[in-house]
Design an enzyme around this catalytic site. Structure first.
Site, PDB file in Angstrom:
ATOM      1  N   CYS A 119      40.993  31.243  23.533  1.00 37.38           N
ATOM      2  CA  CYS A 119      39.906  31.855  22.760  1.00 37.38           C
ATOM      3  C   CYS A 119      40.250  32.005  21.275  1.00 37.38           C
ATOM      4  O   CYS A 119      39.364  32.161  20.438  1.00 37.38           O
ATOM      5  CB  CYS A 119      39.542  33.209  23.344  1.00 37.38           C
ATOM      6  SG  CYS A 119      39.255  33.149  25.100  1.00 37.38           S
ATOM      7  N   HIS A 260      35.880  37.567  18.636  1.00 38.45           N
ATOM      8  CA  HIS A 260      35.732  36.755  19.840  1.00 38.45           C
ATOM      9  C   HIS A 260      34.745  37.443  20.781  1.00 38.45           C
ATOM     10  O   HIS A 260      34.736  38.670  20.899  1.00 38.45           O
ATOM     11  CB  HIS A 260      37.090  36.581  20.526  1.00 38.45           C
ATOM     12  CG  HIS A 260      36.988  35.892  21.838  1.00 38.45           C
ATOM     13  ND1 HIS A 260      36.300  34.724  21.998  1.00 38.45           N
ATOM     14  CD2 HIS A 260      37.458  36.220  23.074  1.00 38.45           C
ATOM     15  CE1 HIS A 260      36.350  34.353  23.268  1.00 38.45           C
ATOM     16  NE2 HIS A 260      37.047  35.241  23.942  1.00 38.45           N
ATOM     17  N   ASN A 290      31.251  34.311  27.531  1.00 38.51           N
ATOM     18  CA  ASN A 290      32.519  33.992  26.861  1.00 38.51           C
ATOM     19  C   ASN A 290      32.690  32.476  26.870  1.00 38.51           C
ATOM     20  O   ASN A 290      32.877  31.875  27.930  1.00 38.51           O
ATOM     21  CB  ASN A 290      33.656  34.683  27.616  1.00 38.51           C
ATOM     22  CG  ASN A 290      35.018  34.433  27.003  1.00 38.51           C
ATOM     23  OD1 ASN A 290      35.177  33.596  26.112  1.00 38.51           O
ATOM     24  ND2 ASN A 290      36.024  35.150  27.473  1.00 38.51           N
TER      25      ASN A 290
HETATM   26  O1  UT7 Z   1      38.390  35.553  26.516  1.00 28.25           O
HETATM   27  C1  UT7 Z   1      39.721  35.808  26.815  1.00 28.25           C
HETATM   28  C2  UT7 Z   1      39.997  37.213  26.914  1.00 28.25           C
HETATM   29  N1  UT7 Z   1      39.309  37.787  28.072  1.00 28.25           N
HETATM   30  C3  UT7 Z   1      38.939  39.015  27.987  1.00 28.25           C
HETATM   31  O2  UT7 Z   1      39.078  39.613  26.961  1.00 28.25           O
HETATM   32  C4  UT7 Z   1      38.383  39.689  29.234  1.00 28.25           C
HETATM   33  C5  UT7 Z   1      38.999  41.061  29.359  1.00 28.25           C
HETATM   34  N2  UT7 Z   1      38.593  41.811  30.539  1.00 28.25           N
HETATM   35  C6  UT7 Z   1      37.321  42.204  30.768  1.00 28.25           C
HETATM   36  O3  UT7 Z   1      36.425  41.897  30.011  1.00 28.25           O
HETATM   37  C7  UT7 Z   1      37.080  43.110  31.947  1.00 28.25           C
HETATM   38  O4  UT7 Z   1      38.312  43.526  32.502  1.00 28.25           O
HETATM   39  C8  UT7 Z   1      36.232  42.466  33.061  1.00 28.25           C
HETATM   40  C9  UT7 Z   1      34.778  42.327  32.578  1.00 28.25           C
HETATM   41  C10 UT7 Z   1      36.785  41.120  33.440  1.00 28.25           C
HETATM   42  C11 UT7 Z   1      36.179  43.348  34.314  1.00 28.25           C
HETATM   43  O5  UT7 Z   1      35.732  44.647  33.988  1.00 28.25           O
HETATM   44  P1  UT7 Z   1      36.539  45.925  34.498  1.00 28.25           P
HETATM   45  O6  UT7 Z   1      35.791  47.099  34.068  1.00 28.25           O
HETATM   46  O7  UT7 Z   1      37.951  45.779  34.034  1.00 28.25           O
HETATM   47  O8  UT7 Z   1      36.388  45.788  36.053  1.00 28.25           O
HETATM   48  P2  UT7 Z   1      37.518  45.583  37.178  1.00 28.25           P
HETATM   49  O9  UT7 Z   1      38.084  44.217  37.114  1.00 28.25           O
HETATM   50  O10 UT7 Z   1      38.461  46.718  37.112  1.00 28.25           O
HETATM   51  O11 UT7 Z   1      36.650  45.711  38.496  1.00 28.25           O
HETATM   52  C12 UT7 Z   1      35.964  46.916  38.817  1.00 28.25           C
HETATM   53  C13 UT7 Z   1      35.214  46.718  40.132  1.00 28.25           C
HETATM   54  C14 UT7 Z   1      36.066  46.132  41.247  1.00 28.25           C
HETATM   55  O12 UT7 Z   1      35.679  46.771  42.447  1.00 28.25           O
HETATM   56  P3  UT7 Z   1      36.602  47.915  43.073  1.00 28.25           P
HETATM   57  O13 UT7 Z   1      37.931  47.284  43.321  1.00 28.25           O
HETATM   58  O14 UT7 Z   1      36.649  49.003  42.046  1.00 28.25           O
HETATM   59  O15 UT7 Z   1      35.844  48.290  44.310  1.00 28.25           O
HETATM   60  C15 UT7 Z   1      35.649  44.686  41.289  1.00 28.25           C
HETATM   61  O16 UT7 Z   1      35.782  44.130  42.571  1.00 28.25           O
HETATM   62  O17 UT7 Z   1      34.121  45.806  39.931  1.00 28.25           O
HETATM   63  C16 UT7 Z   1      34.190  44.779  40.925  1.00 28.25           C
HETATM   64  N3  UT7 Z   1      33.648  43.557  40.370  1.00 28.25           N
HETATM   65  C17 UT7 Z   1      32.353  43.230  40.408  1.00 28.25           C
HETATM   66  N4  UT7 Z   1      31.283  43.849  40.925  1.00 28.25           N
HETATM   67  C18 UT7 Z   1      30.081  43.258  40.778  1.00 28.25           C
HETATM   68  C19 UT7 Z   1      34.326  42.589  39.713  1.00 28.25           C
HETATM   69  N5  UT7 Z   1      33.472  41.621  39.319  1.00 28.25           N
HETATM   70  C20 UT7 Z   1      32.242  41.994  39.747  1.00 28.25           C
HETATM   71  C21 UT7 Z   1      30.965  41.420  39.637  1.00 28.25           C
HETATM   72  N6  UT7 Z   1      29.913  42.082  40.165  1.00 28.25           N
HETATM   73  N7  UT7 Z   1      30.754  40.255  38.996  1.00 28.25           N
END
Ligand code: UT7
Length: 333
Positions: A119, A260, A290
């Site tokens: 990125c 980004h 993204n």
């Molecule tokens: O471009 C390169 C750099 N990349 C980034 O900067 C991305 C950085 N990270 C992020 O943007 C975020 O961490 C994410 C958007 C990827 C995820 O958000 P989060 O708030 O960190 O969520 P999480 O991964 O901690 O997941 C929370 C919950 C989980 O469920 P449990 O374990 O709490 O029951 C996931 O299974 O959300 C669940 N989950 C979803 N639910 C519905 C994960 N993806 C989805 C989804 N729909 N698509």
């Protein structure tokens, strides 16, 4: 890490972008994986993304963006001395995607190569190109961020497939002077201790024949989101502060921050830490998701064409990606 300011001024003479026609909305994602528009919107800010057509490769997206940038700069492909494509989704492992673009543009005298910095790649390309021009050996450089991430997305994995999209953005760099706008300061850096938290594990020489369905390393983007999130905020804050200081700017005289486009919560956190009001931060990730190396390039072109930046304005671009890599640039438009 390095901070670089060119001795001889280098300016951005034109920008361009290209997004594939096919839109894939959050509502449509609900039919693909177990997710909701509400989850995607509240956790990321993304509402939709674009998906390249069958047979439309990264070089095709890059070429269209490049044509727009060349037109705005008022030069032809034949005038180019350098073409650098930043991508993690090259058409082929070799040759470089930039070589396909060179041929498409008839840029026969241009040296063409790719950079792989995820990125942050567009700003890595900017750093290399501005150095080549500033040293006096090259005059016109085309830098492109282009990705067909849909080809490396696991469409069964809701943790990642809702995040990414396809697209391309480009800029023409050329010699500037003290009055026509110039790149003021850049910073690029890498942290190879974090290769495992964001990668495409299959498809390289470590795993040259990955199965798309079976066990083992997969040729799909894999990410430990929370870890990446934390590191992204800190690295982007530090990189932006470094170029702001190097360029002698402050929150008052920065017209626009172009970060980004990965997650609106990351963008808000950066703006907050830099004490820059939200209206000075460019956001388009709700439309495209993204797009990795393409994201800042597309955003720069849209900000330019929407009249959000005018000659003399100071802008700051800042990004973060797999590697881990991070980069920032302060630019007087
Ligand atoms: O471009 C390169 C750099 N990349 C980034 O900067 C991305 C950085 N990270 C992020 O943007 C975020 O961490 C994410 C958007 C990827 C995820 O958000 P989060 O708030 O960190 O969520 P999480 O991964 O901690 O997941 C929370 C919950 C989980 O469920 P449990 O374990 O709490 O029951 C996931 O299974 O959300 C669940 N989950 C979803 N639910 C519905 C994960 N993806 C989805 C989804 N729909 N698509």
């Amino acid at each position: 890490m390095s901070i670089n300011t060119s001795n001889n001024p280098v300016k951005i003479a034109g920008t361009g972008s290209y997004l594939p026609e096919k839109e894939l909305t959050n509502k449509e994602m609900e039919a693909i994986v177990d997710t909701t528009d509400e989850w995607i919107t509240s956790r990321t800010g993304i509402k939709s993304r674009r998906i390249a057509a069958e047979g439309q490769n990264t070089s095709d997206l890059a070429t269209e963006a490049a044509k727009n940038a060349l037109e705005q700069a008022g030069i032809d492909g034949a005038d180019l001395d350098v073409i650098i494509v930043a991508t993690i989704t090259p058409d082929t492992l070799t040759p470089a995607t930039a070589c396909y673009v060179q041929h498409n543009l008839g840029a026969k005298k241009a040296v063409a190569f790719d950079v792989s910095a995820a990125c942050s790649g567009f700003l890595f390309a900017m750093e290399v190109a501005q150095r080549m021009i500033s040293d006096g050996n090259y005059e016109n450089a085309l830098i492109i961020g282009a990705e067909k991430l849909s080809a490396f997305t696991n469409w069964d994995d809701r943790n990642t497939c809702v995040l990414f999209g396809d697209g391309a953005g480009a800029a023409v760099l050329t010699r500037g002077d003290e009055t026509t706008g110039r790149i003021l300061a850049t910073q690029v850096g890498s942290d190879g201790s974090q290769t495992s938290i964001l990668n495409i594990p299959g498809g390289g020489s470590a795993c040259p024949k990955p199965s798309r369905d079976g066990e083992g390393e997969q040729p799909y983007l894999a990410m430990q989101g929370r870890e990446v999130f934390k590191l992204a905020v800190n690295a982007m804050k530090r990189a932006s502060e470094a170029v702001i200081e190097e360029a002698g700017l402050d929150a008052e005289n920065i017209k626009l921050i172009i970060p980004h486009q990965a997650n609106l919560r990351i963008i808000d956190a950066i703006a907050d830490r830099l004490t820059i009001p939200n209206e000075k931060v460019f956001v388009n990730l709700h439309k495209y998701g993204n797009t990795s190396a393409a994201a800042m390039a597309i955003a720069l072109d849209e900000a330019n064409r929407e009249g959000k930046i005018e000659r003399g304005d100071n802008i700051v671009m800042v990004g973060f990606g797999a590697g881990l890599t991070y980069a920032a640039a302060a630019i007087q438009w």
